[in-house]
Structure formats: C-alpha cells, structure tokens
Design an enzyme around this catalytic site. Structure first.
Site, PDB file in Angstrom:
ATOM      1  N   ASN A   1     -33.468  -5.673  -0.200  1.00  0.00           N
ATOM      2  CA  ASN A   1     -32.163  -5.168   0.233  1.00  0.00           C
ATOM      3  C   ASN A   1     -32.227  -4.410   1.547  1.00  0.00           C
ATOM      4  OD1 ASN A   1     -30.728  -6.155  -1.978  1.00  0.00           O
ATOM      5  ND2 ASN A   1     -31.432  -4.474  -3.250  1.00  0.00           N
TER       6      ASN A   1
ATOM      7  N   LYS B   1     -34.561  -1.846  -3.050  1.00  0.00           N
ATOM      8  CA  LYS B   1     -35.869  -2.494  -3.053  1.00  0.00           C
ATOM      9  C   LYS B   1     -36.002  -3.262  -1.739  1.00  0.00           C
ATOM     10  CE  LYS B   1     -33.935  -6.307  -5.584  1.00  0.00           C
ATOM     11  NZ  LYS B   1     -33.691  -6.917  -6.853  1.00  0.00           N
TER      12      LYS B   1
ATOM     13  N   ASP C   1     -30.381  -0.282  -7.061  1.00  0.00           N
ATOM     14  CA  ASP C   1     -31.375  -1.356  -7.012  1.00  0.00           C
ATOM     15  C   ASP C   1     -31.983  -1.428  -5.615  1.00  0.00           C
ATOM     16  OD1 ASP C   1     -32.870  -3.397  -8.054  1.00  0.00           O
ATOM     17  OD2 ASP C   1     -31.346  -4.948  -7.757  1.00  0.00           O
TER      18      ASP C   1
END
Ligand code: 3AM
Length: 439
Positions: free
Chosen positions: A141, A138, A136
């Site tokens: 983060n 993105k 994940d």
C-alpha cells in the site's frame, strides 16, 4: 486469432491493462476519455461488499476520502456501480512500490528512510484526524509518485476485509501478520489509530534494517514474537532512531507513542517539513450514496467496443515503445509489469515456444485461443506469480506478443521474463536497428 484488443469502457473511462489482482479486488489502468487523464480503477464484487456488515462504515470512509486531497494519500476521484461491480476511480501512481527499492537496493540511509517515514506519518495523521483508519498498512500500500513522494493507497478501503463484532471493535482474520499490531492478532478488538502506528513502526524498521523485525516460519512463533514485541535493532541503526522504534513497537497499545508525540521526537523532527496542500471544501457525494444504495438508475454500463478488423498502424505505433525485448531492463522502466515483442513466426509456434520455456521454470499453463495464463506453482514474495501472454496479428506474417504480470511480485516477473526471453530468441523478430545495437 486476436486481431486487436477489445476495448472496454465503464462510464467515461476506457479500461486498459490489469495492474494487479489482490484478494478482494482487481486494479486496472484506465483513461478518462474526456480529459485523457490516466487513472487506476479498483474493481470489487458488489455482492460481497453489500452483504458486508460494515457497509455504512465503508460508505462513510469512501465519502470522507473523496474530500481528502493530501500529497501523500492516493486520491479517490469517484465511485461507480454496475449491476454486479463497484468501481473506485483512483489517482494513478506511476513510481512503483516503496518496498521494491528495498528489494532492489537493500536498506536505506537514515535520512532517506526518515523522509519516507515523515510522509507516512503525515498521511496517517491527516486521515486519522478525519476519522479514517487504514488498518492494513503494509508494503503493497506504499506507492511512489513520479517525483519519488510516498502515496499511501487503500485508506478507507481496508475496512472491506475486516469485520466489526458486537463489541463495536474491529476484528481481523486475514492480512499479512508481519505488519499487524499485537492487539489485532490477539483479536480482543482494537483501536484503528494505535494499530496503524504499530504498522508504521514495522515499516520504519524495514526501511532502516532491510529486513522485518518479526519473522518466523512458524505462525504461532511469529505471533508470540509480535505479542512480546521481541525484536533487536541491527548495530547500524542510530540510538535516536532505535529509541523511536522502541516507543512505536510497544506491545501495549495504551502505552504506545501517539502521533503528536512522534511529531515532537528528536529523530523524527530532523529536516521535517509539514505537508503543503489545499483543502477540498466540497465534493459531490451522490455517487457514493448511489453505489451503496445500489440504485439501479445510476448504474454505469460496461461496454465492449468491437475491435477493428486488424491492428492498424496507429495502434501499433501507439504501443511501439515496448516493441523490443531490451527495454524491459532500462533503468527508467525498473517497475515495468508488461512488455511486448514482435515475431515473424506462426502464432502456434510462438505459443509452443513459450510453453516449452515456461514449463521447466515450474509454471502451470492454461491456453485459450491465443491467450495464455502461466501460473507458478511455488508461492513467491507476493503469492504465486501469474503471467498472462497474448498474441495479436499485426499483418499476415507479423505477430505482436504481449507478456504481462497478472499477479505477484514485479521483480520475480522480471527474473522470469529474462529467462523466457533467453529461450525465445529464435522467434523474436528484431529490426535492423536492434540488430545494430546488439552487435
Ligand atoms: O500487484 P502489485 O503489488 O505489483 O501497486 C499496486 C499493486 O501492485 C497497484 O495494483 C496492485 C494491486 O493492488 N496499484 C494499486 N493502486 C494503484 C494506483 N492508484 C496501483 N498502481 C498505480 N496506481
């Protein structure tokens, strides 16, 4: 009337403000009361996590992450569980998010983008080599530390929002599609390593171009663009950077460039410094075991400490760095998510002024005693902006008002606060110092 903040504790940590709220977790600032060290604590709902099919994998990844001490990865210090919650204690990262730089200043110079991309690949390579995938990656983060170094957060935690089906491969149903690899969207199951690299390619494109490679207001059209890897590089991107982007954003995961090949790429290698760090050879993993076994004997207690009768001078001074409206916009406070001001007006008047100012800006308002929650009905860059306001009595005729972003984009919060502070001029109390500065 709130007289002072109720202090909450979890084990040896004293909880502070909420830094952010995601879909499956809340992040709060906290301080280790033994060492004074600041940390961020991710708080998850235990029931949701434990009934997850991937408990074993999540447990293994969190245990592995406890052993990882890499300059570009947000550290996980420890894990605790109470009766209903799981607390993941993380390194506190102070420089805001990498993408706020793009939002503030637009695209980056190629050498600056390369430096962040090299750090991102270092983080990804290291975690992959230990069997931990992100899944994940993105903008939210990608954090920056006080020295401007990239720190990737949520490695090993994103499995929490995924599912493994009978084929043993990961399937995803949620998440920002813009950064997600075609094979993930097609839901044929995927390999964590190649899917992470695709997201790194999208991130590199945004750093260099200042906008997303795949975008469409229609979700099906967006899926198609991603599946076909249909993107065009703007003219200012150099040939070598473009060649690397094309090799990463290959829709066929079996043909996509691998990390060892990226490390050999001409554009990537320029000025590359391999990361320096110490290995942790041993970390006690009993906490991870206890949380996932849900062993009651290890439960930490969440304690509320009784607030003092009124906010005292020490507390006021400790908070006073933010006691005027102006400093929200100081350059060093670019990423500030909360601010405070003092007022000599009665609390009820402050509340109605905030209400009057926020309503025309499209905010729904909930009030409870001297706390307010303002929610923008329109979704912004990171969902609906939510602002929390609270009024504390310092002395009978002096209040302190705290306004903080509870959810959403920090820059949208700044814009909102600028408008709000304009409408609140009458109730804000300025010291003589401030009045001199304004004059
Ligand atoms: O709500 P926003 O997106 O501004 O940057 C992260 C995000 O902010 C921040 O918490 C919010 C919800 O994920 N965050 C996450 N981990 C953090 C950490 N270790 C952190 N901030 C500081 N240190």
């Amino acid at each position: 009337m709130s007289t002072a903040k109720v202090k909450r504790r979890v084990g040896k940590y004293e909880l502070g403000r909420t830094i952010g709220e995601g879909t499956f977790a809340k992040v709060r600032f906290a301080r280790n009361s033994e060492t004074g060290e600041p940390v961020a604590i991710k708080i998850l709902d235990k029931e949701k996590v434990l009934k997850h099919k991937m408990v074993e994998q999540i447990k293994r990844e969190i245990a592995t992450m406890k052993l990882i001490k890499h300059p570009n990865v947000v550290r996980i210090y420890e894990v605790m569980g109470s009766k209903t919650k799981i607390f993941i204690v993380l390194e506190f990262v102070t420089g805001g998010e990498l993408f706020d730089k793009i939002v503030n200043h637009g695209r980056m110079r190629e050498d600056e983008a390369r430096r962040y991309f090299q750090q991102l690949i270092n983080a990804v390579d290291y975690c992959h080599s230990r069997g931990v995938y992100h899944r994940d990656l993105k903008p939210e983060n990608l954090l920056l530390d006080a020295y401007g170094n990239l720190k990737v957060s949520d490695f090993g935690l994103s499995a929490l929002s995924q599912q493994v089906r009978d084929d043993g491969l990961l399937h995803t149903t949620c998440g920002t599609p813009n950064y997600v690899a075609p094979e993930v969207l097609n839901d044929r199951g995927y390999d964590g390593a190649t899917a992470d690299l695709w997201s790194c390619g999208v991130i590199l494109f945004v750093l260099l171009a200042g906008y997303l490679p795949f975008e469409d207001s229609n979700l099906m059209a967006l899926y198609k663009k991603i599946s076909d890897a249909e993107f065009t590089c703007p003219c200012w991107i150099s040939f070598n950077a473009m060649r690397l982007l094309t090799r990463i954003l290959d829709p066929d995961p079996t043909m996509r460039i691998t990390v060892p090949e990226i490390l050999e790429d001409e554009w990537f290698k320029d000025g590359y410094k391999p990361p320096e760090f110490e290995e942790i050879n041993y970390a006690n993993l009993d906490d991870v075991d206890a949380v996932f076994k849900d062993s009651e004997e290890h439960h930490v207690t969440e304690k509320k400490e009784e607030p003092p009768a009124a906010m005292n001078a020490f507390e006021l001074i400790s908070m006073s760095k933010g006691l005027n409206l102006g400093n929200l916009f100081d350059t060093e406070q670019e990423f500030k998510r909360e601010t405070r001001f003092t007022s000599k007006s009665p609390a009820k008047e402050i509340i109605s002024k905030i209400e009057e100012a926020a309503k025309p800006l499209g905010f729904g308002i909930q009030k409870k005693n001297y706390k307010m929650r303002l929610e923008n009905v329109k979704a912004g860059r990171k969902g609906n902006l939510n602002v929390a306001a609270e009024i504390f009595q310092v002395a009978p005729s002096l209040h302190m008002v705290e306004v903080r972003k509870a959810k959403g984009d920090t820059l949208e919060f700044h814009k909102f606060y600028k408008k709000l502070s304009g409408s609140l001029k009458d109730v804000v109390w300025k010291s003589e110092d401030d009045q001199d500065k304004d004059a």
